[in-house]
Design a protein around this motif. Structure first.
Motif, mmCIF file in Angstrom:
data_model
loop_
_atom_site.group_PDB
_atom_site.id
_atom_site.type_symbol
_atom_site.label_atom_id
_atom_site.label_comp_id
_atom_site.label_asym_id
_atom_site.label_seq_id
_atom_site.Cartn_x
_atom_site.Cartn_y
_atom_site.Cartn_z
ATOM 1 N N ARG A 1 -3.242 6.208 -5.281
ATOM 2 C CA ARG A 1 -3.630 7.578 -4.927
ATOM 3 C C ARG A 1 -4.916 7.982 -5.647
ATOM 4 N N ARG B 1 0.795 -1.224 0.000
ATOM 5 C CA ARG B 1 0.000 0.000 0.000
ATOM 6 C C ARG B 1 0.831 1.280 0.000
ATOM 7 N N ARG C 1 -9.367 7.538 -6.196
ATOM 8 C CA ARG C 1 -10.596 7.720 -5.417
ATOM 9 C C ARG C 1 -11.685 6.800 -5.963
ATOM 10 N N LYS D 1 -10.981 -0.659 -2.963
ATOM 11 C CA LYS D 1 -10.591 0.522 -2.189
ATOM 12 C C LYS D 1 -9.096 0.533 -1.897
ATOM 13 N N HIS D 2 -8.540 -0.605 -1.472
ATOM 14 C CA HIS D 2 -7.124 -0.658 -1.124
ATOM 15 C C HIS D 2 -6.240 -0.492 -2.359
ATOM 16 N N ASN E 1 -6.308 3.180 -3.171
ATOM 17 C CA ASN E 1 -5.482 3.923 -2.205
ATOM 18 C C ASN E 1 -4.019 3.846 -2.588
#
Length: 355
Positions: free
Chosen positions: A333, A192, A335, A326-327, A330
């Motif tokens: 960077r 991440r 949305r 979502k991960h 993330n």
């Protein structure tokens, strides 16, 4: 006498400046049991007008008041827990109460260390273990039950054996999907903090994903339409992970959009994307399904969260797909924006920066 007064004034000044310099909320209580000083963080947590007030009128929780009283009386360190609800979120602080004595000057410092994220992480881990155990135990129990039946009463029943083996096959595949998604989630979380550096053509990627999912859509009588992918739109990214993102979103739209309906995928480029304040590409995946009630939308990316658990399982969902999305975003960077209205379908938007 004048020397003692000067020493006490000097002590107050030093403690006040030290409180202001601390990175934690700090309240200083004098011998008269009134607030002598407080830094900006403490003022935000309690009140701007707390200096000069009796500490009981500011720090109202019994556990904390008992700790301060013991320190004032015995001059021995104490600790407590301070809990407060702010914007519908429960905040938890570990409080360290310490006596300070310098010559004739004495006071008590009360420092607040925010442990909210640690507490929430602990709850998330416990919930995650419980959810994984539940999700795996259900199909595993079914498989074990059918094995026991096949070894016993249904050993010579050909029809029952075939039916049970089909169910066992379905449940074993479900467990395999759950384990696969857990491994994917683990890999994404491990990376991440490492931003991808390869350049990925989102237009080509979307064309590939739509082509791959065309048989799935055809089987469900769903029409896939793709718009805005004629040119080349490159962003920094991991090709495999972004493929996983759009495969998940488009496949969900096919599953939940309804037979005879349309799933629309639209790629657009924005010179200034408001959510990022920079140039970005946006991919909207829209369906014409039943929509999602507003109270569910903030929780859709939680692990194992389902709007309709029975329907999700029937369609092969593991409850981890949007958490993985979502991960991955993330890490990039990016949305994820979700808009949905009951009875009018849903739109899942992915926004990725050009740089």
């Amino acid at each position: 006498m004048r020397s003692v007064t000067k020493e006490m004034a000097f002590g107050e000044d030093v403690v006040t400046e030290m409180a202001r310099a601390m990175p934690l909320p700090v309240v200083v209580i004098g011998r008269d049991e009134r607030v002598l000083a407080a830094n900006t963080l403490a003022a935000t947590l309690f009140s701007d007008a707390m200096v000069g007030r009796h500490y009981i009128t500011v720090l109202r929780q019994p556990m904390l008041l008992d700790a301060i009283e013991n320190v004032l009386r015995l001059s021995e360190p104490a600790e407590a827990v301070y809990r407060v609800t702010e914007s519908q979120r429960d905040l938890v602080y570990d409080v360290f109460v310490r006596p300070v004595i310098v010559g004739d000057f004495a006071c008590v410092t009360v420092a607040f260390e925010d442990k909210t994220e640690v507490q929430e992480a602990g709850h998330m881990r416990r919930d995650f273990v419980a959810n994984v155990s539940h999700e795996l135990r259900t199909p595993l129990t079914a498989v074990l039950g059918f094995i026991e039946t096949l070894l016993g009463p249904a050993a010579d029943d050909t029809a029952a054996r075939t039916r049970f083996l089909e169910i066992m096959d379905r449940e074993a595949k479900r467990m395999n999907r759950i384990v696969g998604d857990l491994l994917s989630l683990s890999r994404v979380e491990a990376e991440r903090r490492v931003r991808p550096t390869d350049r990925v053509d989102i237009s080509a990627l979307l064309r590939s994903v739509v082509l791959t999912l065309h048989p799935v859509a055809q089987a469900r009588d769903v029409t896939l339409t793709l718009e805005g992918t004629q040119g080349v739109e490159e962003v920094p990214g991991d090709f495999d992970q972004l493929t996983q993102v759009f495969t998940n979103l488009i496949e969900n739209a096919i599953k939940y959009g309804g037979a005879g309906k349309e799933v629309h995928i639209c790629l657009t480029s924005h010179a200034v994307e408001p959510t990022m304040r920079s140039q970005a590409v946006r991919v909207d995946v829209s369906d014409q399904g039943d929509g999602i009630a507003s109270q569910h939308i903030p929780r859709l990316t939680e692990r194992f969260y389902r709007v309709d658990s029975h329907r999700s399982r029937e369609m092969g969902g593991t409850g981890l797909g949007l958490a993985i999305v979502k991960h991955i975003l993330n890490r990039h960077r990016g949305r994820l924006r979700i808009e949905s209205h009951t009875g009018r379908g849903s739109c899942f938007s992915v926004i990725l920066p050009y740089q």
